[in-house]
Every structure is written in C-alpha cells, then in structure tokens.
Design a protein around this motif. Structure first.
Motif, mmCIF file in Angstrom:
data_model
loop_
_atom_site.group_PDB
_atom_site.id
_atom_site.type_symbol
_atom_site.label_atom_id
_atom_site.label_comp_id
_atom_site.label_asym_id
_atom_site.label_seq_id
_atom_site.Cartn_x
_atom_site.Cartn_y
_atom_site.Cartn_z
ATOM 1 N N PRO A 49 0.820 -1.214 0.000
ATOM 2 C CA PRO A 49 0.000 0.000 0.000
ATOM 3 C C PRO A 49 0.853 1.263 0.000
ATOM 4 O O PRO A 49 0.956 1.950 1.004
ATOM 5 C CB PRO A 49 -0.828 -0.139 1.277
ATOM 6 N N TRP B 165 -5.049 1.298 -5.426
ATOM 7 C CA TRP B 165 -4.739 0.736 -4.127
ATOM 8 C C TRP B 165 -5.100 -0.742 -4.129
ATOM 9 O O TRP B 165 -5.866 -1.196 -4.974
ATOM 10 C CB TRP B 165 -5.529 1.449 -3.023
ATOM 11 N N ASN C 200 -6.772 -4.280 -2.935
ATOM 12 C CA ASN C 200 -8.107 -4.664 -2.479
ATOM 13 C C ASN C 200 -7.951 -5.428 -1.163
ATOM 14 O O ASN C 200 -7.635 -6.624 -1.164
ATOM 15 C CB ASN C 200 -8.778 -5.528 -3.544
ATOM 16 N N PHE C 201 -8.185 -4.736 -0.062
ATOM 17 C CA PHE C 201 -7.995 -5.383 1.249
ATOM 18 C C PHE C 201 -9.140 -6.340 1.601
ATOM 19 O O PHE C 201 -9.155 -6.893 2.691
ATOM 20 C CB PHE C 201 -7.816 -4.328 2.343
ATOM 21 N N GLN C 202 -10.082 -6.510 0.664
ATOM 22 C CA GLN C 202 -11.099 -7.549 0.886
ATOM 23 C C GLN C 202 -10.597 -8.899 0.385
ATOM 24 O O GLN C 202 -11.240 -9.921 0.608
ATOM 25 C CB GLN C 202 -12.387 -7.174 0.167
ATOM 26 N N PHE D 126 -4.761 -10.142 2.694
ATOM 27 C CA PHE D 126 -4.642 -10.558 4.113
ATOM 28 C C PHE D 126 -3.283 -11.245 4.289
ATOM 29 O O PHE D 126 -2.588 -11.075 5.284
ATOM 30 C CB PHE D 126 -5.699 -11.587 4.536
ATOM 31 N N VAL E 167 -0.245 -8.983 4.525
ATOM 32 C CA VAL E 167 -0.181 -8.360 5.850
ATOM 33 C C VAL E 167 0.220 -9.405 6.899
ATOM 34 O O VAL E 167 1.091 -9.154 7.736
ATOM 35 C CB VAL E 167 -1.546 -7.717 6.207
ATOM 36 N N ALA E 168 -0.402 -10.584 6.827
ATOM 37 C CA ALA E 168 -0.174 -11.606 7.858
ATOM 38 C C ALA E 168 1.255 -12.144 7.813
ATOM 39 O O ALA E 168 1.910 -12.272 8.858
ATOM 40 C CB ALA E 168 -1.171 -12.748 7.701
ATOM 41 N N VAL F 283 -5.303 -17.431 7.655
ATOM 42 C CA VAL F 283 -5.302 -16.523 6.502
ATOM 43 C C VAL F 283 -4.784 -17.258 5.259
ATOM 44 O O VAL F 283 -5.344 -17.127 4.168
ATOM 45 C CB VAL F 283 -4.460 -15.265 6.820
#
Lengths: 168, 441
Positions: free
Chosen positions: B134, B142, B144-146, B151, B154-155, B228
């Motif tokens: 990001p 940006w 798509n954090f859905q 995930f 980030v994880a 995740v």
C-alpha cells in the motif's frame, strides 16, 4: 551520601545471594542492584521491585495498530468505491482481519520499544561495572555504603559467602 | 552400574553449548558449500525464469497455482510449530520445550524467509511486487484489502517481523554469555549484539514481562497466519477449497509438519553437537506424542472433507474428491494419507517414540506427506474445476524443481550457519529449567 562507595559481592549460588540481600535490608547500607544469570523470583521478593511498565507500550502499540490497519483498509477502499464480491465498500469483516494483524504487529513493536526504553538499551557503559561471571552461574549483589563503611560492608558480604570487589 | 548421566548444572549447559561455537571442521564447511551450491542452482533457475518469462514453469490454464504456492504453504506451515514451541508451550509452562525452543524459533524465522520468496517467484515479474504494497503511486490504485491475498501479505509480513523480534529478544541473555566467554573480534561482535546485557534485576524485570507479552501476542498470530493462508483457498469458489474446515485443518497441518521438521533438525543436531544430556530422549518423545495428536486431527480433517463432499451431494464437489482418490494424482493423495496419518501411529508404541531412528524416519515421512498434502489440495481442485472441457493436468518443470531444491538448500544452509555461530540451545532457558528443579536427571 556524598562519599558513597559501591561494593560488589559475587555469590556462588542464588540462596546465599538472596540471604545476603535480606540481611542487607536490616543494615544502614542499601542494595544498588543485583545481577543474576536467570530471573529469580526469590530475589524479586527480596528487593523493592515495581511492576514493569513495558505493558503500557504494548497496549498503546496494539490499539494504534488496530485503528491504523482498519483505517488503511478503509481509506484505500474509499479511493475507488467499487463494490467487490457484493460486500460494502468499507467491509467490516475483512477489514477487521487487517486490523487484527496490525494490532499484533504494532503491539510487538510497542513491546520492543518499551523494552528498549525501560531497559535503556543499548547500554554498553554498564558492562564496565559488573562481574562477567554473573551471566554464567554466579549472583552479584552491589551494595552502597558511606566511604568509611567500606571495610565493614566488604567483611559483611564475605561472611555471607561472597567474593568482593569495589565497583567504580 | 547406572548409565544415567549425572544431573546437569549451569556450567555443564554452558560448556556444551559454547563448545559448539568453536571453529568448524572441514566437513562442516563442505556441507555449507554443498548447500550453497543448491542455493545457487535455485537462484539460477529463478534468474532463468525472470529472463525468459514465467512460462518456463509448468503453470498454465487451468492450473495457474503450481509448486511455487505449494512450497509457500509448505514453508509457512513448517514455521508454525516453532512458534508453538516457543510461545504456546511457554505460556503453558511446559518446560520440556526449553532445550529445543531456540532451534525451533530459528526454524520459524528461516522457514518464513524461504516462504516469503515464493510469492515473488510466483509473480513472474518479481519487480512488480510493489503492486501488493500500500504505497501511494501515480496510478492512484490501491490494493483490495477484501482479498485474502492481501490478508496474506499483511499476515506473513507481520509474522516475519514478530518471529524475528521474538527470536532476537529471546537470545539477548545468551548473546551476553557468549560475549563473556569470547575474546577479540568475536567478543566485539557479541558485545554489540547483546546490547549491553548484564543480567541486572532491573533488566530481568522488564525482560520477563516483555517476553510474556511476546508469547501472548505470538499465540493468536500463529493461528491467524495459517488461517489466513487457508483463506487464500477457502474464500475462492473452487470445488475442494470452498469449505469452512480449512482454517483449523491448515493450522493443525502446519503444526504437524513443523513438529516433524523439528525432529528432522533436532536429531542430527543432538548427535553432531553431543546434546544428548540437554535434548534428552524424553524431549523428543514429547514431540512425538504431539505429532500423534496433530496427525489424528489431520486424519479427522481428511475424513471430514470426504464426508462433506458426499453429504452435500454436489456433483462437482463429489467429482473432485473422487478424482483425488482415484484420478491422475491419486499416488500423491495416498502418499499424503499414509505419511501424515498412518506413519505417526507408530508413535503409540513407546519404544518407537524413544528410538531416534524411528523418530527421524517418521519425521521425514511426515515432511514428505505434508508437501504432498499441499500438492493434492492445490492441484486436484483447479485441474478439475466446474467445466469438464476446461479440465487439465499439471506437472512441474525442471525450473520449478530447481527452485524447490534451492529453497530446501537455502533453509538448511541458513540453519547450519546459524547453529555453528550462535547458541543453538537457549542456555538461559535451560538454566531456568534447572533452577526450577525441572531439569533432566
């Protein structure tokens, strides 16, 4: 004490070091610090130990992290208000997952920052004033007394089973 | 005459561990060189793929996820039991984990590093990786954090950061011990690394608190990370993937494979470094007992998947599971079942649990089985999707095999370099165990 001097007593085991600390509390001299190869609950009980404040740093990091993670996901999603998979633009469940991961990340960063701040690390100067055997198996008790009492304190620690030396 | 060794002391622990940090033999450097060569093979294959294009891998329609993602899931899984041992068992006050905690944490860090390479490799155009980050950009686009793939970014990043910090923080008192037993350049290096640790009670006061928080935070993290990873699959509407059982199934599988890797690493380490008095057979036995437990959970998950496919009476779902059982990749499925669920049952026999040969053999079998589990999950589902005329097959190419070889060599390379230059057993935690009277007799 303007002419305060520090004597370090190095004990061969935990028991004698703890016993010396309890005995020192009944004297006019004070325990400056104690060195040990492992964390010692018995020693902690003998010393006036306050609870560590590292946890506050961890907590603040975690709270900041959650809002930062959630806000990042929401902000980036709001830049293009595109419906994906039938979910709202600011979708709570998936963004909670991002928030959760950020919570852990920032809580840990806060934890490390707290550790560094509270322990004042790195502190290489402290290495000059200790006995290297105390990371091995020995326990060190550094006690402070007026200059006139140095011999008495040294003798006191030796009677408790310590090898002694003056600390700068 | 009793053959029981005398009780361990603080000095004995230090002596054993510090003895491993002496200059290495030629055989050690030969092993390092051989593994380095394997790393170069992998790097060469990756360079070739970058130069020619990702088409040199066997991935194509309909199987667009191949060995790169199989290896990604495999290595993330391996990482998990390091955190189980260092964090979860620490919270449970299971002191038997102390002798193997350091090596298991090290395994975690290096396994996550290796796992983290595979999304880059899978991308093909590795330099476009910033599309997943990001960062403000001129395209005004940006992530798509859905998406579960985000995930994952980030994880896994969080997991790498947390496990590395946990690992280094846990080493501080041991680095100070090495510092106090060293001279010259080695002393200067360890003085720098140990950050001025003296063992003062003020330091212990903050350190023990912070370590507890580390463990408490790493525990939900480790569960979330593999959940995740499982959602990379379960949130896609692909038959064989789209199931709610995936998160616990993946977490159990990850711990199963990680524990097996712990045995694979610990048994030679114990022999080569003469750690028999520290990493006792009882410690290995406890790992074996845990493997029985995770193996049974994994077996239950395998059975549940088939039951759910049958119970749904969904023809697509049923076909995928029939295909797993008897189709083109059936050998992989049966290797998975036999290695992951049948082989560990031998640990019900006490003498098997206490035999390093049996332990090592079963650990290798479970490692193989868990790699095939990821192969079966990923490949069989996408190769038999909804539309029969779009079905296809997949086989890895030499480039993928080369990169896979490189990943294994990189992991073992990092591990053996670490264990010869840093304390591979946590001396401080061993001393704590002895202090509490929980030491080995």
């Amino acid at each position: 004490m303007t002419d305060a001097r520090t004597v370090l007593g190095v004990f061969p085991d935990e028991k004698s070091a703890v016993s010396a600390v309890w005995a020192l509390k009944k004297t006019p001299w004070t325990v400056k610090t104690v060195y040990s190869p492992v964390p010692s609950p018995e020693m902690a009980a003998a010393l006036p130990v306050r609870p560590s404040r590292v946890g506050y740093f961890t907590l603040v990091g975690g709270i900041l992290g959650f809002f930062l993670g959630f806000a990042l996901a929401a902000y980036t999603s709001l830049q293009w208000k595109l419906i994906v998979g039938g979910k709202p633009v600011v979708a709570l469940v998936p963004f909670f997952i991002v928030g959760f991961e950020f919570t852990i990340l920032f809580a840990v960063i806060g934890n490390v920052a707290g550790l560094i701040h509270q322990m004042k690390l790195p502190d290489y100067k402290a290495l000059k004033n200790r006995d290297p055997r105390c990371t091995g198996r020995h326990f060190g008790v550094a006690a402070v007394c007026p200059g006139a009492d140095v011999d008495k304190l040294t003798e006191f620690l030796q009677q408790k089973g310590a090898e002694t030396r003056m600390m700068p | 005459m009793s053959d029981r060794p005398s009780r361990l002391t603080f000095e004995a622990v230090e002596k054993s561990v510090l003895a491993t940090l002496t200059p290495a033999s030629r055989r050690y450097w030969a092993a390092v060189g051989l593994l380095g060569l394997g790393v170069l093979v992998g790097a060469g294959c990756w360079a070739y793929q970058i130069a020619v294009g990702v088409g040199v891998a066997g991935m194509n329609n309909p199987v667009a996820w191949g060995t790169y993602l199989i290896n990604f899931v495999f290595w993330v899984g391996i990482a998990h039991s390091g955190t189980l041992i260092s964090a979860i068992l620490h919270l449970m006050r299971a002191s038997w984990r102390n002798p193997i905690a350091r090596a298991a944490e090290t395994m975690t860090v290096f396994a996550v590093c290796v796992a983290g390479l595979f999304p880059f490799i899978h991308l093909g155009r590795a330099w476009m990786v910033y599309y997943m980050l990001p960062v403000p950009n001129q395209r005004h686009l940006w992530q798509n954090f859905q998406s579960p793939l985000m995930f994952d970014v980030v994880a896994i990043s969080t997991y790498l950061a947390v496990s590395s910090l946990f690992w280094y923080t846990g080493m501080l008192p041991d680095l100070a011990i090495v510092r106090d037993h060293s001279k010259g350049a080695k002393k200067r290096i360890f003085t720098f690394l140990s950050l001025g640790w003296t063992g003062a009670h003020e330091q212990w006061r903050h350190y023990t608190r912070a370590y507890l928080f580390f463990a408490a935070l790493a525990t939900p993290l480790v569960i979330s990370v593999h959940s995740v990873v499982s959602w990379d699959f379960a949130l896609g509407v692909v038959p064989g993937w789209h199931t709610t059982i995936f998160a616990p199934y993946f977490v159990a599988g990850a711990i199963h494979s990680g524990l097996a890797m712990v045995l694979t690493l610990m048994i030679p380490l114990r022999k080569i470094f003469r750690y028999e008095r520290i990493i006792t057979i009882e410690v290995l036995e406890n790992v074996a007992k845990t493997i029985i437990f995770t193996g049974l959970i994994v077996a239950f998950a395998y059975g549940t998947e088939f039951f759910m496919a049958w119970y749904s009476q969904n023809p697509v779902e049923m076909e995928v599971f029939r295909y797993r059982l008897t189709g083109d990749y059936a050998p992989g499925f049966w290797i998975m079942v036999m290695c992951n669920t049948v082989a560990p049952l031998v640990f019900f026999v006490k003498s098997a649990r206490r035999s390093t040969r049996v332990l090592f053999t079963v650990s290798i079998l479970v490692n193989i089985g868990m790699w095939f589990e990821r192969f079966v999950i990923i490949i069989t589902s996408v190769s038999r999707d909804f539309i029969p005329h779009a079905w296809g097959r997949y086989a890895p190419t030499w480039v993928e095999f080369g990169i896979m070889l490189g990943s294994f060599c990189l992991f073992f390379f990092l591990f053996i370099v670490f264990v010869k230059h840093m304390p591979s057993v946590s001396m401080t935690e061993m001393k704590e165990m002895l202090q509490e009277g929980g030491g080995h007799d």
